[in-house]
Write an enzyme that holds these catalytic residues in place. Structure first.
Site, mmCIF file in Angstrom:
data_model
loop_
_atom_site.group_PDB
_atom_site.id
_atom_site.type_symbol
_atom_site.label_atom_id
_atom_site.label_comp_id
_atom_site.label_asym_id
_atom_site.label_seq_id
_atom_site.Cartn_x
_atom_site.Cartn_y
_atom_site.Cartn_z
ATOM 1 N N CYS A 1 -1.803 9.048 2.950
ATOM 2 C CA CYS A 1 -1.948 8.901 1.826
ATOM 3 C C CYS A 1 -2.850 8.784 0.862
ATOM 4 C CB CYS A 1 -2.163 6.707 1.855
ATOM 5 S SG CYS A 1 -3.309 5.785 1.996
ATOM 6 N N GLU B 1 1.263 -1.176 0.458
ATOM 7 C CA GLU B 1 0.143 -0.157 0.220
ATOM 8 C C GLU B 1 1.066 1.133 -0.032
ATOM 9 O OE1 GLU B 1 -2.793 0.030 -0.321
ATOM 10 O OE2 GLU B 1 -4.121 -1.831 0.478
#
Ligand code: NAD
Length: 494
Positions: A286, A250
């Site tokens: 993010c 990720e």
């Protein structure tokens, strides 16, 4: 406002034993750099190997423990984390810099996910038996083995529990390494969870590159679950390639918010959601919207209303002041990097507008504070537009038509999340052409996150998915047992 407190000391957990090291990290309070929030161990490569060995040994028995027992243990761990939340959220705010409401939000999402994983584990992991014209097939979802989990500093609790819950429920064992920039609260959470499982099932090590390299190259590690920067992921892929490890990555994103001409600039709630999607956790997420493209026909009006909304919502100060919405940036390196992008944009002729108020001016010089900014007049290829800022600044740029904005969106090497704002049918039409793991309509970032569905990135934003049933299955290997009725193929000669 400073919050004096005794520094906390956390330890590593190797094979069920608590380990302290002579060398240790000092985690400063990012809101007051003179204060120490706590200390975490710096483990050696040898200790990382010990933790992997402990996890490898524990896997031999843990993989055969019935799923019902694994769920029961995880539910007990969840209850204990819940009970410790007031103390843990405070510790997270202190070491990270995110305001208390934000730390509570992180815990809430983590618990929601762990509960979802418990609720669904039995069904997801259940073997399937298919009777068909060629006989019978049994499909099992087996654990993979030792998982190395490596996490970043921005959401240390949710990005650890996102891995711990599905991995352990599926029968894997784990060695987790958090970031030295937020090692305290997560160590406490891992300590609580680990105490509900047999020794060696969940291990915790802290450390630097040598520990990271061991966790990603040791032949006894079967899977890597990594969340962090794209650059780090590239070295991890290299380290893991020698033994072809399974991998969930990720990574970074440069998520865009696309504002269509059908977006109502007078919709104050929508404008507030947009501001939050740019600046929550001081932009250090993010999936934060890191570039905003606005249809030229509403651009001027949009910018005016955006500044109004931002000035209302953004209140910078101590994470422990209940009126504060944005705390300090987590670390000095991040402040320097974000400031360099802003300075670069200025040097190219961009206009930089300060947003919101600093409501604790007395602490401003004591910590890593940055007042959020809006950057106007950038070129589409300026670094502040094409790089992931990961901080409290956002560029807003006009676009002329759908084809142009879709191209601008998809030119990025990243593709984590994105959002389209305006009339639903227009927004969904554009969303279908966008290259991203998730696209949200009329909301963005964590506001539109749903742990029941898969989350992850396309292109250089990642490999695989976390959350949802798909996220649970990434901790399993599919094993097919075929029991055909026709045992020999007719075309093979005697
Ligand atoms: P980072 O890549 O610097 O560090 C992440 C972790 O990797 C840390 O624990 C670090 O100690 C460890 N590490 C560093 N070098 C290593 C090596 N060679 N081998 C193994 N491990 C190593 O990232 P960061 O600065 O902590 O976090 C910010 C980044 O994380 C941003 O790019 C952000 O977008 C990304 N992120 C992504 C997601 C997502 O879900 N896609 C979520 C949060 C953050």
């Amino acid at each position: 406002m400073t919050v004096a407190t005794e520094p906390i000391v956390v330890h590593s957990i190797i094979g069920g034993k608590q380990v302290l090291t002579e060398k240790r990290y000092t985690r400063e309070n990012p809101a007051n750099l003179k204060e120490v929030a706590g200390y975490a161990p710096v483990n050696t490569k040898e200790e990382a190997i010990e933790a992997i060995e402990a996890a490898y040994h524990a896997f031999g028995t843990w993989k055969w423990v019935p799923v019902e027992e694994r769920i029961e243990r995880m539910r007990r761990a969840i209850a204990k984390v819940k009970a410790a939340m007031p103390e843990l959220t405070r510790l997270l705010s202190l070491e990270h810099g995110k305001p208390l409401y934000d730390a509570e939000g992180e815990f809430a999402v983590s618990l929601m996910w762990m509960e979802f994983a418990c609720d669904n584990a039995k069904e997801v992991l259940q073997e399937e038996v298919k009777e068909h014209e060629k006989g019978k097939t049994i499909i099992t979802h087996d654990p993979i083995g030792v998982v190395s989990a490596i996490t970043p500093w921005n959401y240390p609790i949710s990005l650890s529990t996102i891995k711990i819950a599905p991995a352990l429920l599926a029968g894997n064992t784990m060695v987790l390494k958090p970031s030295p920039f937020a090692p305290l609260a997560v160590s406490k959470v891992v300590e609580i969870i680990s105490s509900e499982f047999p020794p060696g099932v969940l291990n915790l090590v802290h450390g630097e590159a040598d520990v990271g390299v061991e966790l990603t190259s040791n032949p006894k590690v079967a899977k890597i679950a990594f969340t962090g920067g794209t650059k780090t992921a590239k070295s991890i892929m290299k380290a893991a390639s020698e033994t072809i490890k399974k991998m969930t990555l990720e990574l970074g994103g440069n998520d865009a918010a696309i504002i269509l001409k059908s977006f109502d600039v007078n919709d104050e709630r929508a404008m507030r959601r947009l501001v939050i999607s740019n600046f929550l956790t001081a932009g250090q997420i993010c999936m934060i919207a890191k570039r905003v493209y606005v249809h030229r026909s509403i651009y001027e009006a949009f910018v005016t209303k955006y500044i109004d909304a931002a000035n209302k919502w953004i209140r910078v100060g101590s994470p422990f002041n209940p009126n504060v919405t944005i705390g300090p940036v987590n670390n000095a390196g991040q402040v320097k990097y974000v400031q360099s992008l802003i300075d670069d944009a200025k040097s190219r002729g961009a206009e930089v507008i300060k947003l919101g108020k600093v409501i604790d001016p007395d602490i401003n010089d004591q910590g890593n504070f940055m007042q959020p900014t809006l950057v106007l007049g950038c070129d589409y290829n300026d670094p502040i537009v094409v790089e992931e800022q990961f901080g409290p600044t956002v560029p807003i740029l006009p676009f002329d038509d759908e084809e142009q904005v879709i191209a601008l969106h998809n030119e990025s090497i990243y593709g984590l999340t994105s959002s389209v704002w305006g009339k639903e049918e227009d927004a969904v039409r554009i969303a279908r052409r966008i290259e991203a793991g998730t696209t949200m309509i009329n909301t963005a970032a964590v506001q539109g996150l749903d742990v029941r569905f898969p989350f992850g990135g396309v292109k250089q934003s990642g490999v695989g998915r976390e959350y949802g049933v798909e996220g649970m299955l990434t901790y399993t290997e599919t094993h097919v047992i075929n029991i055909p009725t026709m045992l020999e193929l007719p075309y093979i000669p005697e």
